[in-house]
Design a protein around this motif. Structure first.
Motif, PDB file in Angstrom:
ATOM      1  N   PHE A  18       0.533  -1.412  -0.129  1.00 12.07           N
ATOM      2  CA  PHE A  18       0.033   0.018   0.152  1.00 12.07           C
ATOM      3  C   PHE A  18       0.892   1.206   0.005  1.00 12.07           C
ATOM      4  CE2 PHE A  18      -2.153   3.468   2.524  1.00 12.07           C
ATOM      5  CZ  PHE A  18      -3.286   3.588   1.600  1.00 12.07           C
ATOM      6  N   PRO A  39      -8.436  14.429   3.773  1.00  7.67           N
ATOM      7  CA  PRO A  39      -9.666  13.498   4.593  1.00  7.67           C
ATOM      8  C   PRO A  39      -8.827  12.308   5.429  1.00  7.67           C
ATOM      9  CG  PRO A  39      -9.280  13.059   2.378  1.00  7.67           C
ATOM     10  CD  PRO A  39      -8.374  14.427   2.572  1.00  7.67           C
ATOM     11  N   ASN A  40      -9.459  11.540   6.184  1.00 13.40           N
ATOM     12  CA  ASN A  40      -9.191  10.312   6.678  1.00 13.40           C
ATOM     13  C   ASN A  40      -8.012   9.395   6.141  1.00 13.40           C
ATOM     14  OD1 ASN A  40     -12.084  10.227   8.754  1.00 13.40           O
ATOM     15  ND2 ASN A  40      -9.863  11.089   9.372  1.00 13.40           N
ATOM     16  N   ALA A  42      -5.245  10.454   4.400  1.00 14.60           N
ATOM     17  CA  ALA A  42      -4.764  10.872   3.165  1.00 14.60           C
ATOM     18  C   ALA A  42      -3.291  10.747   3.238  1.00 14.60           C
ATOM     19  CB  ALA A  42      -5.061  12.544   3.302  1.00 14.60           C
ATOM     20  N   GLY A  43      -2.579  10.569   4.522  1.00 16.56           N
ATOM     21  CA  GLY A  43      -1.265  10.590   4.656  1.00 16.56           C
ATOM     22  C   GLY A  43      -0.531  11.684   5.576  1.00 16.56           C
ATOM     23  N   LYS A  44      -1.564  12.426   6.207  1.00 16.66           N
ATOM     24  CA  LYS A  44      -0.901  13.443   7.206  1.00 16.66           C
ATOM     25  C   LYS A  44      -0.036  13.036   8.060  1.00 16.66           C
ATOM     26  CE  LYS A  44      -5.092  14.686   8.217  1.00 16.66           C
ATOM     27  NZ  LYS A  44      -5.891  13.711   7.433  1.00 16.66           N
ATOM     28  N   THR A  45      -0.609  12.152   8.897  1.00 14.66           N
ATOM     29  CA  THR A  45       0.240  11.525  10.073  1.00 14.66           C
ATOM     30  C   THR A  45       1.545  10.936   9.576  1.00 14.66           C
ATOM     31  OG1 THR A  45      -1.788  11.320  11.416  1.00 14.66           O
ATOM     32  CG2 THR A  45       0.257   9.968  12.083  1.00 14.66           C
ATOM     33  N   GLU A 160      -3.508  17.097  15.170  1.00 13.32           N
ATOM     34  CA  GLU A 160      -4.890  17.132  15.367  1.00 13.32           C
ATOM     35  C   GLU A 160      -4.855  17.607  16.965  1.00 13.32           C
ATOM     36  OE1 GLU A 160      -7.622  14.359  14.394  1.00 13.32           O
ATOM     37  OE2 GLU A 160      -6.915  14.052  12.379  1.00 13.32           O
TER      38      GLU A 160
HETATM   39  N1  LIG Z   1       1.611   1.153  10.319  1.00  5.61           N
HETATM   40  C1  LIG Z   1       0.683   1.215   9.096  1.00  5.61           C
HETATM   41  N2  LIG Z   1       0.667   0.119   8.403  1.00  5.61           N
HETATM   42  C2  LIG Z   1      -0.191   0.103   7.354  1.00  5.61           C
HETATM   43  N3  LIG Z   1      -0.721   1.034   6.686  1.00  5.61           N
HETATM   44  C3  LIG Z   1      -0.809   2.131   7.437  1.00  5.61           C
HETATM   45  C4  LIG Z   1      -0.236   2.378   8.772  1.00  5.61           C
HETATM   46  N4  LIG Z   1       0.056   3.432   9.110  1.00  5.61           N
HETATM   47  C5  LIG Z   1      -0.779   4.385   8.105  1.00  5.61           C
HETATM   48  N5  LIG Z   1      -1.215   3.470   7.044  1.00  5.61           N
HETATM   49  C6  LIG Z   1      -2.079   3.701   6.008  1.00  5.61           C
HETATM   50  O1  LIG Z   1      -1.619   4.890   5.336  1.00  5.61           O
HETATM   51  C7  LIG Z   1      -2.773   5.649   5.077  1.00  5.61           C
HETATM   52  C8  LIG Z   1      -2.288   7.113   5.579  1.00  5.61           C
HETATM   53  O2  LIG Z   1      -2.547   7.056   7.095  1.00  5.61           O
HETATM   54  P1  LIG Z   1      -2.300   8.432   7.920  1.00  5.61           P
HETATM   55  O3  LIG Z   1      -2.425   8.041   9.429  1.00  5.61           O
HETATM   56  O4  LIG Z   1      -1.151   8.986   7.293  1.00  5.61           O
HETATM   57  O5  LIG Z   1      -3.763   9.171   7.511  1.00  5.61           O
HETATM   58  P2  LIG Z   1      -4.159  10.602   8.126  1.00  5.61           P
HETATM   59  O6  LIG Z   1      -3.878  11.569   6.748  1.00  5.61           O
HETATM   60  O7  LIG Z   1      -3.225  11.029   9.223  1.00  5.61           O
HETATM   61  O8  LIG Z   1      -5.601  10.422   8.604  1.00  5.61           O
HETATM   62  P3  LIG Z   1      -6.464  10.841   9.649  1.00  5.61           P
HETATM   63  O9  LIG Z   1      -6.965  12.283   9.352  1.00  5.61           O
HETATM   64  O10 LIG Z   1      -7.546   9.995   9.906  1.00  5.61           O
HETATM   65  O11 LIG Z   1      -5.529  11.052  11.184  1.00  5.61           O
HETATM   66  C9  LIG Z   1      -3.908   5.259   5.438  1.00  5.61           C
HETATM   67  O12 LIG Z   1      -4.646   4.730   4.698  1.00  5.61           O
HETATM   68  C10 LIG Z   1      -3.487   4.305   6.553  1.00  5.61           C
HETATM   69  O13 LIG Z   1      -4.451   3.138   6.655  1.00  5.61           O
END
Ligand SMILES: Nc1ncnc2c1ncn2[C@@H]1O[C@H](COP(=O)(O)OP(=O)(O)OP(=O)(O)O)[C@@H](O)[C@H]1O
Ligand SMILES: [Mg+2]
Lengths: 306, 253
Positions: A18, A39-40, A42-45, A160
């Motif tokens: 992925f 959005p949730n 997206a990859g921010k974290t 957040e």
């Molecule tokens: N340790 C991991 N193993 C597998 N997939 C991961 C892992 N960490 C994140 N992902 C995937 O990577 C993508 C991005 O995740 P991330 O946490 O960066 O989103 P985000 O933008 O911070 O979302 P949110 O607004 O929900 O916090 C998601 O599809 C998540 O499922």
């Protein structure tokens, strides 16, 4: 503009098969507040974690204050603060102990003055000697913010920071974020409260499925993408619109008592106001509304625009 | 010169096990005292001497070794694993502590716990059997190596593990059986040639035997073997731990 404080180049992150980040380039400027939106999932974290050293990128490089975050991690981490999205706490320690331990990891001895400042800014002074386990959810998040501040970082990542924080404290936090900016701290924050980004950010970046859709000054985003609406309250209700106004796209609402008209970003209401006057309509009141960042965000994500 | 960062981590880890002294220090002492009272004292008084040493005295070095090994292992393993579960590992991962400092903090605290438990066990046993130690420096040195090696092993296990089950696997199914079968309660000379050959394959046997040599002055195998095995374990386990930290294996996605 000076050198960027954080410089992300070609960063990719794959989890197994992925792709969470698909080759990102991003510069964060000294002293700005940058809102990373999306959005949730997206990859921010993921992006923030790579900069802070919680994750290793699959490809690409990240520099903080000109130094590589992998090879020069001791330097870059000393200058970074991270408030992680996930709340964590060590049930063995009190608020004060947690702050002192975190400072210690950074080689910093917290002065009483500094400790009080942090506790005060986060409204935790009354909980100073309370075990972290016994804090409410919002207080635990505030403690996380405190832990990220103990070493007075030059760059602060807030993932957040106000989720679950009550309205009054949220505004208090916003003020504190601006105080930090005033002292020269660069701040990158993610949030799902778009009014938070609208209130605080100098620039915004919109991330979607691992790609940056847009990186722009907040004011420019609003100027460029936010549609405006003009609403004129008429003295006497109208049954039908005069033709010139109709051809400008005006419509009647509220039983003919209100005339409303949209303008595309950058477009002027001048012709409409002239047509209104020419039609001899008596107007009681006029108000214009601009789309909020939230609406721009939704529009952009729907792909209706660039 | 130990930096403030490492001192903070070390102090935090030591406080962590001291906050629950019943679990971390007292319980191993009680368990071993029970072994000692049952096997050494009550049964031992009917047993003959082993290699010229009263049986109760003979089993002390093995029990102390077992205490040091399991406490050193459990301290790093549980502390690291709980930090992973609670997410507090984040606090360390974003800090500028070097990989070596992180390792030294965890291993250092575990060694302190392992040796403290070992010392207290030896003191309890000493009340019954006397405090004489044949080679005190060798005893401390060897137990120190053993403590370092097994705490690094605990660190590796915790970084790798995804469940408590896996954390408990190692002490329950490997360390304890190998130590018990490694001559805590008997001399390898008392065994049939077949069992003896089997015992000689057990690395824990050499460690127990080495500690017994240092404490009682008698041994089945060359004491150098114990030092070599303990030093080898330290080098290998510390090396793997360091490599895990450096590459971010499991800790940094
Ligand atoms: N340790 C991991 N193993 C597998 N997939 C991961 C892992 N960490 C994140 N992902 C995937 O990577 C993508 C991005 O995740 P991330 O946490 O960066 O989103 P985000 O933008 O911070 O979302 P949110 O607004 O929900 O916090 C998601 O599809 C998540 O499922
Ligand atoms: Mg996130």
């Amino acid at each position: 503009m000076g050198d960027p404080v954080v410089s992300v180049r070609g960063v990719e992150k794959r989890f197994g098969g992925f792709t969470a980040l698909a080759g990102l380039d991003l510069d964060i400027r000294a002293g700005e507040i940058f809102a990373l939106l999306g959005p949730n999932g997206a990859g921010k974290t993921t992006l923030i974690s790579i900069v802070a050293g919680l994750l290793r990128a699959s490809a690409g490089t990240v520099r903080v204050l000109g130094r590589d975050v992998v090879t020069d991690y001791r330097y870059t981490r000393r200058h970074l603060g991270l408030v992680p999205q996930e709340i964590n706490f060590d049930p063995f320690f009190t608020v004060e102990e947690a702050l002192r331990i975190q400072a210690g990891y950074f080689g910093v001895r917290l002065s009483e003055e500094r400790l009080e400042e942090i506790l005060g800014a986060l409204d935790l002074a009354a909980k100073r000697h309370v075990n972290a386990r016994a804090l409410s959810g919002g207080m635990k998040r505030r403690l996380l913010i405190g832990k990220a501040l103990v070493h007075a970082p030059e760059v602060l990542f807030l993932d957040e920071p106000t989720a679950g924080v009550d309205v009054e404290l949220r505004q208090q936090l916003w003020r504190y974020v601006r105080t930090l900016q005033g002292r020269g701290t660069t701040i990158v924050l993610t949030t799902h409260y778009l009014e938070e980004a609208e209130e605080l950010a100098d620039r915004v970046g919109i991330l979607d499925r691992g790609r940056l859709l847009l990186v722009e000054d907040k004011a420019e985003v609003l100027r460029r993408y936010a549609r405006k609406t003009l609403r004129a309250a008429l003295a006497t209700p109208l049954a039908e619109l005069p033709a010139p106004l109709r051809s400008l796209g005006a419509r009647l609402e509220d039983g003919g008592r209100v005339l409303s008209l949209d303008a595309e970003p950058g477009e002027s209401f001048g012709p409409a106001l002239a047509a209104l006057a020419a039609a001899g309509l008596a107007v009681q009141d006029v108000e214009t509304q601009r789309m909020r960042l939230e609406d721009v965000f939704v529009t952009l994500l729907r792909g209706e625009r660039p | 010169m130990i930096g403030l960062g490492l001192r903070t981590l070390l102090a935090k880890e030591v406080r962590r096990f001291l906050r629950v002294p019943g679990q971390t220090v007292l319980s191993p002492i009680i368990t071993t005292t029970l072994y000692f009272v049952v096997f050494g004292y009550s049964l031992g008084s009917r047993l003959r001497e082993v290699e010229g040493v009263p049986y109760a005295r003979f089993i002390v070095p093995g029990l102390v070794t077992l205490g040091v090994v399991s406490n050193a292992f459990l301290n790093t393993a549980s502390s690291m694993f709980v930090m992973k579960l609670q997410g507090t590992i984040t606090d360390l991962l974003v800090s500028p502590l070097s990989y070596g400092e992180v390792l030294a903090g965890f291993v250092g605290a575990a060694v302190i716990r392992g040796l403290t438990v070992g010392l207290l066990m030896w003191a309890v046993a000493g009340v019954f059997t006397g405090f004489g130690v044949a080679h005190p420096l060798a005893a401390i040195g060897l137990l120190l190596l053993i403590a370092v090696g097994f705490s690094a092993l605990g660190f590796i296990t915790a970084v790798w593990a995804t469940s408590f089950e896996q954390i408990n696997f190692f002490p329950t199914f490997i360390i304890t059986p190998l130590t018990f079968l490694g001559g805590v309660f008997y001399s390898a000379r008392m065994l049939s040639p077949g069992l003896r050959r089997f015992t000689l394959l057990n690395p824990l046997f050499y460690l127990v035997d080495g500690v017994r040599h240092a404490v009682l002055g008698l041994s089945d195998a060359p004491p150098a073997a114990a030092v070599a095995i303990a030093a080898g374990l330290c080098a290998a386990a510390l090396g793997v731990s360091y490599a895990m930290l450096r590459t971010g294996y499991k800790l940094r996605g």
